[in-house]
Motif scaffolding. Structure first.
Motif, mmCIF file in Angstrom:
data_model
loop_
_atom_site.group_PDB
_atom_site.id
_atom_site.type_symbol
_atom_site.label_atom_id
_atom_site.label_comp_id
_atom_site.label_asym_id
_atom_site.label_seq_id
_atom_site.Cartn_x
_atom_site.Cartn_y
_atom_site.Cartn_z
ATOM 1 N N LYS A 124 -4.034 -35.725 81.475
ATOM 2 C CA LYS A 124 -4.423 -34.900 80.345
ATOM 3 C C LYS A 124 -3.771 -35.485 79.094
ATOM 4 O O LYS A 124 -2.577 -35.801 79.098
ATOM 5 N N ARG A 125 -4.566 -35.658 78.036
ATOM 6 C CA ARG A 125 -4.041 -36.209 76.788
ATOM 7 C C ARG A 125 -4.031 -35.146 75.701
ATOM 8 O O ARG A 125 -4.920 -34.305 75.631
ATOM 9 N N LYS A 126 -3.033 -35.236 74.834
ATOM 10 C CA LYS A 126 -2.938 -34.287 73.730
ATOM 11 C C LYS A 126 -2.368 -35.005 72.516
ATOM 12 O O LYS A 126 -1.347 -35.694 72.616
ATOM 13 N N ILE A 127 -3.036 -34.866 71.384
ATOM 14 C CA ILE A 127 -2.574 -35.470 70.145
ATOM 15 C C ILE A 127 -1.475 -34.600 69.539
ATOM 16 O O ILE A 127 -1.627 -33.381 69.417
ATOM 17 N N ILE A 128 -0.371 -35.220 69.172
ATOM 18 C CA ILE A 128 0.746 -34.506 68.554
ATOM 19 C C ILE A 128 0.698 -34.719 67.041
ATOM 20 O O ILE A 128 0.663 -35.859 66.574
ATOM 21 N N LYS A 129 0.681 -33.627 66.308
ATOM 22 C CA LYS A 129 0.604 -33.708 64.839
ATOM 23 C C LYS A 129 1.860 -33.133 64.197
ATOM 24 O O LYS A 129 2.500 -32.239 64.744
ATOM 25 N N ASP A 130 2.178 -33.648 63.033
ATOM 26 C CA ASP A 130 3.289 -33.124 62.261
ATOM 27 C C ASP A 130 2.933 -31.719 61.791
ATOM 28 O O ASP A 130 1.859 -31.495 61.217
ATOM 29 N N GLU A 131 3.821 -30.754 62.032
ATOM 30 C CA GLU A 131 3.538 -29.361 61.691
ATOM 31 C C GLU A 131 3.361 -29.153 60.189
ATOM 32 O O GLU A 131 2.611 -28.271 59.760
ATOM 33 N N LYS A 132 4.037 -29.955 59.384
ATOM 34 C CA LYS A 132 3.974 -29.766 57.933
ATOM 35 C C LYS A 132 2.794 -30.494 57.299
ATOM 36 O O LYS A 132 2.080 -29.932 56.474
ATOM 37 N N THR A 133 2.624 -31.759 57.688
ATOM 38 C CA THR A 133 1.589 -32.572 57.040
ATOM 39 C C THR A 133 0.277 -32.623 57.810
ATOM 40 O O THR A 133 -0.767 -32.945 57.244
ATOM 41 N N GLY A 134 0.335 -32.334 59.090
ATOM 42 C CA GLY A 134 -0.867 -32.422 59.909
ATOM 43 C C GLY A 134 -1.198 -33.837 60.324
ATOM 44 O O GLY A 134 -2.211 -34.092 60.988
ATOM 45 N N ALA A 135 -0.340 -34.782 59.969
ATOM 46 C CA ALA A 135 -0.575 -36.187 60.313
ATOM 47 C C ALA A 135 -0.302 -36.411 61.789
ATOM 48 O O ALA A 135 0.581 -35.781 62.387
#
Length: 250
Positions: free
Chosen positions: A79-90
């Motif tokens: 299972k894959r999941k993209i991790i994003k920065d909580e503040k910038t969404g990057a």
């Protein structure tokens, strides 16, 4: 995140079910799952880049790696999941976890008698993965090989499957992994831990198993056990010990 472990050096941990799955059309997918599963067993997280995976699989481009990852995910092995920065969404990373669980075969089911093993007890870790400040998979590989040999030798001692115990077994697995998503980890037992868990599952009484299930659920909800399967096996051992002490007093 510990990035000392950069991949298995001697053996890939590839489950037979995956290696012989006729639905997997790419050999690279099987090898890649071995890389993923081996790293998860040591670090609890898979962080190798597509570029590095392509290098290890001797691919000229990352395209075969992407195709292999897509195949493994479509078949339900990862299972894959993209991790994003909580503040910038990057996008700052990607999490890969293994969703594979051993099927209940005569090699893994209950009824296998337990052999004394000096490599673990209540005061020592079941698998040693760190030596002199660096991660090492050699002790784990040796331990798994011994476990497989013992399990096969004792397969004739299998007991008839108990649906109630099997239900509790499945609940144990779900609880052990309940915090994986938000921790970005993949909690997976070693083969030796599976062997111990299966053996204890069929030695403990039903009431003891139910009591342990409730306690384990409470502990996991509170996120107390750092190593859920180690913690669970210790609870089962203590429960079995308590049963024997109670029987002596009767």
């Amino acid at each position: 995140m510990n990035k000392e472990f950069t991949g298995a050096r001697y053996f890939l941990n590839i489950p037979a079910e995956v290696a012989h799955d006729p639905n997997i059309k790419r050999d690279k997918s099987i090898l890649l799952f071995g890389e993923i599963y081996s790293m998860l067993n040591v670090t609890g997280a898979f962080y190798m880049s597509n570029k590095e995976m392509a290098k290890r699989l001797r691919c000229k481009t990352v395209k075969p790696v992407k195709e292999a990852l897509n195949e493994l995910e479509s078949l339900g092995y990862i299972k894959r999941k993209i991790i994003k920065d909580e503040k910038t969404g990057a996008i700052i990373g990607r999490k890969i976890t293994s969703t594979w669980m051993p099927k209940m075969t005569e090699v893994s089911k209950g009824g296998l008698r337990e052999e004394p093993n000096p490599s673990y007890d209540d005061n020592h870790p079941l698998v040693t993965t760190r030596t002199e400040g660096r991660v090492s998979e050699e002790p784990q590989i040796e331990h798994i090989n011994r476990t497989v040999n013992r399990t096969i030798n004792y397969s004739s001692a299998k007991k008839e499957e108990d649906p109630a115990r099997e239900s509790i077994y499945n609940q144990f697995f779900k609880l052990a992994r309940m915090n994986d998503d938000w921790k970005a980890t993949a909690t997976s037992p070693t083969l030796d831990q599976i062997k111990q868990l299966r053996s204890l599952l069929y030695q403990c009484k039903h009431k003891t198993l139910q009591d342990i299930l409730l306690k384990f659920s409470d502990q996991m909800k509170a996120d107390i056990p750092q190593q859920p399967f180690v913690y669970l096996i210790k609870m089962l051992r203590d429960g079995l010990k308590g049963e024997k002490e109670w029987e002596k007093q009767q």
